[in-house]
Write a protein that holds these residues in place. Sequence first.
Motif, PDB file in Angstrom:
ATOM      1  N   LEU A 167       0.840  -1.193   0.000  1.00 58.87           N
ATOM      2  CA  LEU A 167       0.000   0.000   0.000  1.00 58.87           C
ATOM      3  C   LEU A 167       0.875   1.244   0.000  1.00 58.87           C
ATOM      4  CD1 LEU A 167      -2.721   1.458   0.184  1.00 58.87           C
ATOM      5  CD2 LEU A 167      -2.568   1.279   2.679  1.00 58.87           C
ATOM      6  N   ILE A 168       0.639   2.097  -1.003  1.00 59.63           N
ATOM      7  CA  ILE A 168       1.283   3.404  -1.074  1.00 59.63           C
ATOM      8  C   ILE A 168       0.189   4.437  -0.872  1.00 59.63           C
ATOM      9  CG2 ILE A 168       2.665   4.977  -2.470  1.00 59.63           C
ATOM     10  CD1 ILE A 168       3.447   2.499  -4.178  1.00 59.63           C
ATOM     11  N   LEU A 169       0.339   5.269   0.133  1.00 58.36           N
ATOM     12  CA  LEU A 169      -0.641   6.326   0.419  1.00 58.36           C
ATOM     13  C   LEU A 169      -0.097   7.664  -0.063  1.00 58.36           C
ATOM     14  CD1 LEU A 169      -1.972   5.597   4.029  1.00 58.36           C
ATOM     15  CD2 LEU A 169      -3.270   5.500   1.899  1.00 58.36           C
ATOM     16  N   HIS A 170      -0.785   8.270  -1.003  1.00 59.75           N
ATOM     17  CA  HIS A 170      -0.415   9.594  -1.497  1.00 59.75           C
ATOM     18  C   HIS A 170      -1.429  10.580  -0.934  1.00 59.75           C
ATOM     19  CE1 HIS A 170       0.842  12.403  -4.975  1.00 59.75           C
ATOM     20  NE2 HIS A 170      -0.041  13.068  -4.248  1.00 59.75           N
ATOM     21  N   SER A 171      -0.970  11.510  -0.113  1.00 58.14           N
ATOM     22  CA  SER A 171      -1.870  12.498   0.479  1.00 58.14           C
ATOM     23  C   SER A 171      -1.424  13.905   0.120  1.00 58.14           C
ATOM     24  CB  SER A 171      -1.932  12.343   2.002  1.00 58.14           C
ATOM     25  OG  SER A 171      -0.724  12.779   2.594  1.00 58.14           O
ATOM     26  N   ALA A 172      -2.407  14.793   0.029  1.00 59.58           N
ATOM     27  CA  ALA A 172      -2.142  16.207  -0.209  1.00 59.58           C
ATOM     28  C   ALA A 172      -3.025  17.016   0.728  1.00 59.58           C
ATOM     29  CB  ALA A 172      -2.419  16.579  -1.664  1.00 59.58           C
ATOM     30  N   HIS A 173      -2.690  18.296   0.878  1.00 60.11           N
ATOM     31  CA  HIS A 173      -3.469  19.156   1.765  1.00 60.11           C
ATOM     32  C   HIS A 173      -4.903  19.304   1.260  1.00 60.11           C
ATOM     33  CE1 HIS A 173      -4.668  22.410   4.345  1.00 60.11           C
ATOM     34  NE2 HIS A 173      -4.783  23.245   3.337  1.00 60.11           N
ATOM     35  N   GLU A 174      -5.071  19.418  -0.055  1.00 60.90           N
ATOM     36  CA  GLU A 174      -6.398  19.575  -0.622  1.00 60.90           C
ATOM     37  C   GLU A 174      -6.717  18.405  -1.550  1.00 60.90           C
ATOM     38  OE1 GLU A 174      -6.901  23.339  -2.493  1.00 60.90           O
ATOM     39  OE2 GLU A 174      -6.953  24.432  -0.603  1.00 60.90           O
ATOM     40  N   PHE A 175      -7.985  18.042  -1.612  1.00 60.62           N
ATOM     41  CA  PHE A 175      -8.414  16.907  -2.413  1.00 60.62           C
ATOM     42  C   PHE A 175      -8.104  17.121  -3.893  1.00 60.62           C
ATOM     43  CE2 PHE A 175     -11.806  15.094  -5.089  1.00 60.62           C
ATOM     44  CZ  PHE A 175     -11.522  13.746  -4.910  1.00 60.62           C
ATOM     45  N   LYS A 176      -8.269  18.350  -4.385  1.00 55.81           N
ATOM     46  CA  LYS A 176      -8.056  18.600  -5.810  1.00 55.81           C
ATOM     47  C   LYS A 176      -6.603  18.324  -6.211  1.00 55.81           C
ATOM     48  CE  LYS A 176      -7.340  23.585  -5.153  1.00 55.81           C
ATOM     49  NZ  LYS A 176      -7.841  24.942  -5.476  1.00 55.81           N
ATOM     50  N   THR A 177      -5.660  18.564  -5.301  1.00 49.56           N
ATOM     51  CA  THR A 177      -4.255  18.291  -5.590  1.00 49.56           C
ATOM     52  C   THR A 177      -4.010  16.787  -5.660  1.00 49.56           C
ATOM     53  OG1 THR A 177      -3.687  20.292  -4.360  1.00 49.56           O
ATOM     54  CG2 THR A 177      -1.890  18.791  -4.896  1.00 49.56           C
ATOM     55  N   ALA A 178      -4.595  16.052  -4.726  1.00 50.04           N
ATOM     56  CA  ALA A 178      -4.445  14.596  -4.737  1.00 50.04           C
ATOM     57  C   ALA A 178      -5.080  14.002  -5.990  1.00 50.04           C
ATOM     58  CB  ALA A 178      -5.075  13.998  -3.483  1.00 50.04           C
ATOM     59  N   ASN A 194     -13.922  22.925   5.838  1.00 48.03           N
ATOM     60  CA  ASN A 194     -13.199  23.291   4.623  1.00 48.03           C
ATOM     61  C   ASN A 194     -11.711  23.435   4.929  1.00 48.03           C
ATOM     62  OD1 ASN A 194     -15.924  25.407   3.998  1.00 48.03           O
ATOM     63  ND2 ASN A 194     -15.488  23.633   2.750  1.00 48.03           N
ATOM     64  N   ALA A 195     -10.857  22.822   4.118  1.00 46.61           N
ATOM     65  CA  ALA A 195      -9.416  22.904   4.351  1.00 46.61           C
ATOM     66  C   ALA A 195      -8.900  24.342   4.300  1.00 46.61           C
ATOM     67  CB  ALA A 195      -8.673  22.033   3.338  1.00 46.61           C
ATOM     68  N   PRO A 196      -9.310  25.188   3.322  1.00 46.62           N
ATOM     69  CA  PRO A 196      -8.797  26.569   3.317  1.00 46.62           C
ATOM     70  C   PRO A 196      -9.153  27.353   4.575  1.00 46.62           C
ATOM     71  CG  PRO A 196      -9.760  26.020   1.185  1.00 46.62           C
ATOM     72  CD  PRO A 196     -10.127  24.910   2.125  1.00 46.62           C
ATOM     73  N   LEU A 197     -10.359  27.097   5.111  1.00 46.22           N
ATOM     74  CA  LEU A 197     -10.769  27.819   6.327  1.00 46.22           C
ATOM     75  C   LEU A 197      -9.985  27.332   7.542  1.00 46.22           C
ATOM     76  CD1 LEU A 197     -12.511  29.861   7.738  1.00 46.22           C
ATOM     77  CD2 LEU A 197     -14.400  28.216   7.741  1.00 46.22           C
ATOM     78  N   ALA A 198      -9.769  26.031   7.643  1.00 47.44           N
ATOM     79  CA  ALA A 198      -8.966  25.497   8.752  1.00 47.44           C
ATOM     80  C   ALA A 198      -7.532  26.012   8.672  1.00 47.44           C
ATOM     81  CB  ALA A 198      -8.989  23.970   8.718  1.00 47.44           C
ATOM     82  N   THR A 199      -6.983  26.062   7.465  1.00 42.74           N
ATOM     83  CA  THR A 199      -5.629  26.574   7.274  1.00 42.74           C
ATOM     84  C   THR A 199      -5.526  28.037   7.705  1.00 42.74           C
ATOM     85  OG1 THR A 199      -5.234  25.061   5.437  1.00 42.74           O
ATOM     86  CG2 THR A 199      -3.833  27.012   5.554  1.00 42.74           C
TER      87      THR A 199
END
Length: 527
Positions: free
Chosen positions: A112-123, A466-471
């Motif tokens: 299993l390789i997990l690729h994560s990004a801060h925002e879903f659109k980037t992933a 929302n990720a931008p608001l949490a950031t």
Amino acid sequence: MTLLSSERSAERQPDSRPPTADGPVYGWQEPPIQVAPPAASTAGQEAIDLAARAGLRLDPWQQHVLRVGMGEKADGSWSAFEVAVNVPRQNGKGGIIEARELWGLFIGGEELILHSAHEFKTAKAAFKRIERLIRQTPDLHKRVKTYRQTVGEEGIELHTGQVLRFIARSKGSGRGFTGHCNILDEDMILGDNEMDALLPTMAAVEDPQIWYLGSAGIGALSVQLARLRKRALAAIEAGRPDPSLAYFEWSANLHVRECPKDCTAHDDASSDEAVLKSNPAVGYRLTLEKVAKERATLSAEGYARERLGVGEYPSDEGDAWAVIGKDAWEALADEDSRPDDPVAFAVDVTPERSHASICVAGRRGDGVHVEVVDNRPGTGWVAERARALTKRWGPRCWVVDPGSPAGALIKEITDALKVDPDEEVDEEEEPRLLAPLVQTKTRDVVQATGQFYDAVAAGRISHLDNAPLATALAGARKRELGEAWAWARRGVGVDITPLVAVTLARWGLFAEIEEPEEEVEPWAEFG
């Protein structure tokens, strides 16, 4: 052992040279800052060759990172448990990620390789890129059992069981998965909660590896990147490698105020040499001419961060979430929350005008729902989007702070909100609008901020996490205004426009809106 500082690395840049008419100019292919544990062999060349088969031709600097980062001990295990790549945007870090993931799937046998990004659109964008590489390579494509396209579950599964999954980071994402390799993209936005969710998944794995990739630190949000960088610099200063970290950073070391005029120990921010030192893709996908246009357009701070890799790294992990605590904010998250009529919209823009946000607030029970509608680069899209949202939702009002950078958009938004955008309006008359546009005063901004803070404390705010608001909340601080305060950001790289906009939108729900006075016909007309 690989251990480089700026001075030592400068001696190993055969392709880097000042601009001449004799040939192309290349950025440094080995970074000014690098540290890595010793290795007996490397799997990096296998990754490079496999990427080439898939049509991905890697630059020398990308190949260098793979060879060093995928170094192996004599027993075949990884020399470095953690690999970090800190390089300015548009240099091609995605190519490194894709080559490493292809190797893990098709050669390394990583389950299993997990690729994560801060925002879903980037992933999701990363998933689409590697999917294309595999589909266009028949001998790789035939080994794929399925390409998972379901939103939130994107991934690639082989007939032999290996899986590559793409996820957006959150407090709980990654829990329950046992990752053999974790790819953490956008690592300049990476804190303790995300690490707590992802890192323990590797505890039961024999010989795992974690890769961090991103650009320069942006202040309070760059907690994990700051830790990695601190370890690398400490190893260089001590003259010995970190036993489990391979760290690569392309950045300039700019002059400080105290530098003498003839200082040669630091870099001139306006020089081509600083660009070459911090951008290995110059000569491959970047040019000095394009960078010169960026330098003329961006602020000095923005250019230093985005193109020269000059970051802001928190020394105190308590800097983040300093105004509203993370636990308090996350306790108000509700994925089913929706606003009731009426709603109010607000707009805010970063000081550099690099990003803008449109946010909405609406009543929900005895509280208020707040949400980020849009958080996008630039400002040219705002007015048109405001008109579309107004026609669809019929808001109570729009709110803009005329004293903020968003104030420059007031005329554009007003024109966009006209009932008929082609209607000619007398300059002395107020234009007829689809919805009122309310311009705040300083006291309004102060009241809005205090009211938002109090509503959070009382549990009368609901949001969708929302990720931008949490950031924005994580990177916000107080800006003192006499005995009151308003929102400010902790670092130049922090975008708090989502926070400012939801604060103003909530205020707009309750603000008194002056109705335009109707013209009364003179008595003479009815005489």
